[in-house]
Design a protein around this motif. Structure first.
Motif, PDB file in Angstrom:
ATOM      1  N   ILE A 191      44.788  37.637  32.677  1.00 12.32           N
ATOM      2  CA  ILE A 191      45.078  38.815  31.846  1.00 12.32           C
ATOM      3  C   ILE A 191      43.851  39.229  31.038  1.00 12.32           C
ATOM      4  CG2 ILE A 191      46.386  39.610  29.837  1.00 12.32           C
ATOM      5  CD1 ILE A 191      48.762  38.128  30.845  1.00 12.32           C
ATOM      6  N   ALA A 194      41.343  40.826  33.197  1.00 11.99           N
ATOM      7  CA  ALA A 194      41.711  42.185  33.612  1.00 11.99           C
ATOM      8  C   ALA A 194      41.424  43.177  32.490  1.00 11.99           C
ATOM      9  CB  ALA A 194      43.188  42.233  34.014  1.00 11.99           C
ATOM     10  N   VAL A 195      41.809  42.826  31.261  1.00  5.49           N
ATOM     11  CA  VAL A 195      41.599  43.744  30.134  1.00  5.49           C
ATOM     12  C   VAL A 195      40.098  43.958  29.924  1.00  5.49           C
ATOM     13  CG1 VAL A 195      41.940  44.089  27.659  1.00  5.49           C
ATOM     14  CG2 VAL A 195      43.764  43.087  29.026  1.00  5.49           C
ATOM     15  N   TRP A 196      39.351  42.888  30.027  1.00  4.76           N
ATOM     16  CA  TRP A 196      37.903  42.975  29.852  1.00  4.76           C
ATOM     17  C   TRP A 196      37.268  43.846  30.946  1.00  4.76           C
ATOM     18  CZ3 TRP A 196      34.143  38.325  30.808  1.00  4.76           C
ATOM     19  CH2 TRP A 196      32.850  38.707  30.441  1.00  4.76           C
ATOM     20  N   GLU A 198      38.631  46.177  32.581  1.00  6.14           N
ATOM     21  CA  GLU A 198      38.997  47.573  32.317  1.00  6.14           C
ATOM     22  C   GLU A 198      38.072  48.175  31.249  1.00  6.14           C
ATOM     23  OE1 GLU A 198      41.006  49.615  33.742  1.00  6.14           O
ATOM     24  OE2 GLU A 198      41.062  51.216  32.260  1.00  6.14           O
ATOM     25  N   GLY A 202      35.768  49.725  33.883  1.00 13.34           N
ATOM     26  CA  GLY A 202      36.728  50.784  34.170  1.00 13.34           C
ATOM     27  C   GLY A 202      37.584  50.496  35.385  1.00 13.34           C
ATOM     28  N   ARG A 203      37.697  49.238  35.740  1.00 16.54           N
ATOM     29  CA  ARG A 203      38.674  48.869  36.774  1.00 16.54           C
ATOM     30  C   ARG A 203      39.194  47.486  36.440  1.00 16.54           C
ATOM     31  NH1 ARG A 203      37.203  44.858  38.829  1.00 16.54           N
ATOM     32  NH2 ARG A 203      35.166  44.179  39.539  1.00 16.54           N
ATOM     33  N   TRP A 204      40.512  47.389  36.247  1.00 16.29           N
ATOM     34  CA  TRP A 204      41.064  46.138  35.749  1.00 16.29           C
ATOM     35  C   TRP A 204      41.201  45.104  36.852  1.00 16.29           C
ATOM     36  CZ3 TRP A 204      45.798  44.843  37.820  1.00 16.29           C
ATOM     37  CH2 TRP A 204      46.501  45.882  38.424  1.00 16.29           C
ATOM     38  N   TRP A 207      39.377  43.066  43.314  1.00 12.97           N
ATOM     39  CA  TRP A 207      39.293  42.139  44.454  1.00 12.97           C
ATOM     40  C   TRP A 207      37.877  41.614  44.637  1.00 12.97           C
ATOM     41  CZ3 TRP A 207      43.726  40.211  45.778  1.00 12.97           C
ATOM     42  CH2 TRP A 207      44.879  41.002  45.689  1.00 12.97           C
ATOM     43  N   THR A 212      39.596  37.237  43.084  1.00 14.41           N
ATOM     44  CA  THR A 212      40.528  36.893  44.145  1.00 14.41           C
ATOM     45  C   THR A 212      40.831  35.404  44.125  1.00 14.41           C
ATOM     46  OG1 THR A 212      39.590  38.669  45.463  1.00 14.41           O
ATOM     47  CG2 THR A 212      40.908  37.036  46.630  1.00 14.41           C
ATOM     48  N   TRP A 213      39.789  34.589  43.951  1.00 12.93           N
ATOM     49  CA  TRP A 213      40.011  33.137  43.990  1.00 12.93           C
ATOM     50  C   TRP A 213      40.712  32.620  42.751  1.00 12.93           C
ATOM     51  CZ3 TRP A 213      40.267  29.584  47.660  1.00 12.93           C
ATOM     52  CH2 TRP A 213      39.876  30.005  48.937  1.00 12.93           C
ATOM     53  N   ILE A 216      44.206  33.256  43.641  1.00 16.36           N
ATOM     54  CA  ILE A 216      44.679  32.275  44.624  1.00 16.36           C
ATOM     55  C   ILE A 216      45.037  30.961  43.916  1.00 16.36           C
ATOM     56  CG2 ILE A 216      43.967  30.860  46.591  1.00 16.36           C
ATOM     57  CD1 ILE A 216      42.265  33.323  47.494  1.00 16.36           C
ATOM     58  N   TRP A 218      46.002  30.622  40.871  1.00 14.20           N
ATOM     59  CA  TRP A 218      47.251  30.876  40.146  1.00 14.20           C
ATOM     60  C   TRP A 218      48.451  30.794  41.099  1.00 14.20           C
ATOM     61  CZ3 TRP A 218      51.101  34.655  40.096  1.00 14.20           C
ATOM     62  CH2 TRP A 218      51.864  34.748  38.933  1.00 14.20           C
ATOM     63  N   LEU A 219      48.299  31.358  42.297  1.00  9.74           N
ATOM     64  CA  LEU A 219      49.397  31.344  43.273  1.00  9.74           C
ATOM     65  C   LEU A 219      49.737  29.911  43.685  1.00  9.74           C
ATOM     66  CD1 LEU A 219      48.305  34.341  45.572  1.00  9.74           C
ATOM     67  CD2 LEU A 219      50.292  34.297  44.063  1.00  9.74           C
ATOM     68  N   LEU A 260      29.828  33.694  48.014  1.00 10.43           N
ATOM     69  CA  LEU A 260      30.423  35.023  48.086  1.00 10.43           C
ATOM     70  C   LEU A 260      30.034  35.846  46.866  1.00 10.43           C
ATOM     71  CD1 LEU A 260      34.045  33.777  48.895  1.00 10.43           C
ATOM     72  CD2 LEU A 260      32.356  34.478  50.561  1.00 10.43           C
TER      73      LEU A 260
END
Lengths: 267, 336
Positions: A191, A194-196, A198, A202-204, A207, A212-213, A216, A218-219, A260
């Motif tokens: 979270i 994501a906020v940072w 954004e 300018g994109r929260w 990918w 992404t990892w 993963i 977290w999943l 990567l």
């Protein structure tokens, strides 16, 4: 000074590895005591090194992969020391010490200058992002070591240290406890990230391989918690999931940085 | 089997933890695939990079755009349905604050996914480069009624000349007739009624004039850009702006990022071959392979990312609900 304390932390950690291995072979109260003392000293010196670095740089040590690697090692040691209240085992000490030695050795290959913060990192969200990551990854590191111990104990090796371990059920509970602490903090890592993102790009969510990892990871831990709760997946199967989860953590931190490249270039 | 019980069976399967677990793991595996293959390249790239057959296979399986592929989106939609149905089933059985917290937590994931969908479908992004002192009407870029003027751009440095902050002073004319003066910095975007403007990049523009075949051609170009002089021979004039020119060193090397000794390096190329090269000070005119070039000045341009994303509000609402759920789930007193 900072380099000296770092070196001392590393030396005591190496001592803990050697002493704990000896104690597995020839157990004794004195040597167990020495293992613990080395780990506590190592933690203390690492803390000092991080404090001195913060003072020298005029900011918290949150700026690059080198600094996060030290914090990662620090977090794992912290969770290990907390776990000592419920489990005292030289086998666990040996695994933690080996894991942290590997992490610190790797940190020596990274560039370590305490430079000032680049503009993208000047955000309060960086602070939240890194602090939650230290807690999450520290707890996951401990759960990884506990999972290995669980599997060793389950195989039924006959050695004093393995026999002295808590019961399988208790180990499994402890493993669950450390994942259950790490998971909400991992959620906060995503979270705050994501906020940072954004605020800075300018994109929260983009990918980027690092993002992404982290997702993963977290999943995997989400799957661990749900499988355990609903199906009573305990024991070996859940221990293996905890191991896979931590491998994802390691890949997020080190594999992605090496293999990567993406927008997350500073860490 | 009657239609009704069949429906119930399907709902049970849809809301089952087995499906949930399977989806968590599948989403993880699929997401990892997208991190190993470069995303969003043209199809030809994959055939060159991985070989003819593997390249075709990658494009056929949508591995070149995993996160927008039908199978990834289908999995994500199934995951949302699974979370929704499972949470709805649990709403009836919440004896204490903790279990209520858990349901709230799961429902917040749906709010977050809704935010993601709205972001994906409705967000508008555009990147612009504007020279200092210049204005740009944003209507054509999908932001009708807005126009932006860049009054000033500056870079702040640390003592070791590492950049500390990039700052654009702008004046934004809004669709409702207001004029907003603001400084935009990295990590401090301009925000106005859902419109956000970010500091994304910057560079130098060199200004001057070239005489090409008797015609005066004024230019204002970013460093590295070119003017065509003779398209038949693929002959071009390229301009490089050097802010702190090193008289002793390599021509294109700048001693520092500060404009202490500004020079324009004009290079005449034929294909990849250098035909002529001149270094010009401000106000100077020199012939470059027969083309007179005047260097009259330089200015910064700022690169700004402009966007409107109605999904972000919903996303943040989802985050707040998630935090609330986390607090209830973990910190509420346990009922024995």
């Amino acid at each position: 000074m900072e380099a000296n304390f770092n070196l001392l932390a590393y030396i005591f950690l190496l001592a803990a590895v050697i002493l704990s291995l000896i104690s597995l072979w020839r157990p004794g109260r004195l040597i167990s005591y020495m293992v613990q003392a080395s780990l506590i000293l190592s933690f203390a010196y690492l803390t000092l090194a991080l404090v001195l670095r913060s003072i020298a740089a005029g900011r918290l040590p949150f700026a690059n992969l080198y600094e996060f690697t030290l914090l990662f090692a620090w977090g794992i040691l912290l969770f290990y020391l907390i776990s000592r209240r419920v489990i005292k085992s030289d086998l666990l000490a040996a695994l933690v010490a080996i894991l942290v030695v590997i992490i610190l050795s790797y940190s020596n290959t990274l560039s370590s200058g305490p430079g000032p913060l680049m503009p993208a990192l000047q955000s309060v969200w960086l602070q939240f992002h890194v602090i939650t990551a230290i807690i999450a990854y520290g707890a996951f590191g401990l759960s990884f070591c506990l999972a290995i111990i669980y599997i060793i104990k389950e195989k039924g090796y006959d050695s004093p240290d393995v026999n002295n371990l808590p019961s399988l059920a208790k180990l499994d509970n402890l493993l669950h406890w450390s994942v259950a602490i790490g998971f909400p903090f991992m959620t906060l890592v995503l979270i705050t990230g994501a906020v940072w993102a954004e605020e800075v790009w300018g994109r929260w969510w983009g990918w980027d391989p690092k993002e992404t990892w982290a997702l993963i990871t977290w999943l995997i831990y989400a799957a661990y918690l749900h499988a355990r709760k609903t199906y009573g997946w305990r024991g070996k199967r859940s221990a293996i999931m905890a191991i896979v989860g931590f491998l994802a953590v390691l890949f997020t931190l080190f594999g992605v940085s090496l293999l990567l490249p993406g927008a997350h270039s500073y860490v | 089997m009657s239609g009704n019980s069949r429906k119930r069976l399907d709902l049970n399967l849809l809301s089952s933890m087995k499906l949930g677990l399977l989806l968590l793991l599948l989403l993880g595996i699929m997401a990892s695939l997208g991190s190993f293959f470069p995303q969003g390249q043209p199809p030809g790239f994959y055939r060159v990079y991985y070989g003819e057959l593997p390249g075709r296979l990658i494009v056929f399986l949508s591995l070149d755009h995993v996160y927008r592929s039908w199978w990834f989106l289908t999995l994500a939609a199934l995951f949302a349905l699974n979370t929704l149905t499972c949470s709805l089933k649990r709403i009836k059985k919440t004896p204490d604050l903790r279990s209520r917290g858990s349901v709230i937590l799961h429902l917040s994931i749906l709010v977050i996914l809704a935010g993601a969908v709205i972001s994906g479908v409705m967000a508008r992004h555009t990147y612009v480069e504007i020279g200092t002192g210049k204005s740009l009407d944003l209507t054509a870029m999908g932001f009708p009624g807005y126009s932006l003027r860049v009054k000033e751009f500056k870079v702040e440095y640390y003592e070791n000349l590492q950049p500390k902050q990039y700052i654009s002073s702008v004046s934004l004319k809004t669709a409702d007739g207001q004029e907003i003066e603001r400084e935009i910095q990295v990590n401090r975007p301009l925000k106005y009624k859902g419109l956000k403007i970010y500091q994304a990049s910057y560079g130098w523009l060199a200004r001057g004039e070239a005489v090409i075949n008797g015609k005066e051609v004024p230019f204002e170009l970013a460093s590295g850009r070119e003017l065509d002089t003779d398209p038949d021979k693929n002959e071009r004039l390229a301009f490089f702006f050097i802010p702190d020119f090193d008289e002793q060193g390599d021509t294109l090397h700048s001693r520092s990022p500060l404009p202490n000794n500004p020079r324009l390096v004009a290079v005449l190329f034929q294909d990849k071959q250098v035909m002529a090269r001149e270094v010009l000070a401000e106000g100077e005119t020199r012939g470059v392979g027969g083309y007179p070039v005047t260097f009259s000045g330089y200015l910064y341009y700022t690169g700004l990312e402009i966007k409107k994303d109605p999904g972000v509000g919903i996303l943040y609402a989802g985050f707040v609900i998630l935090l609330l759920g986390l607090v209830m789930r973990y910190l509420a007193p346990e009922k024995h």
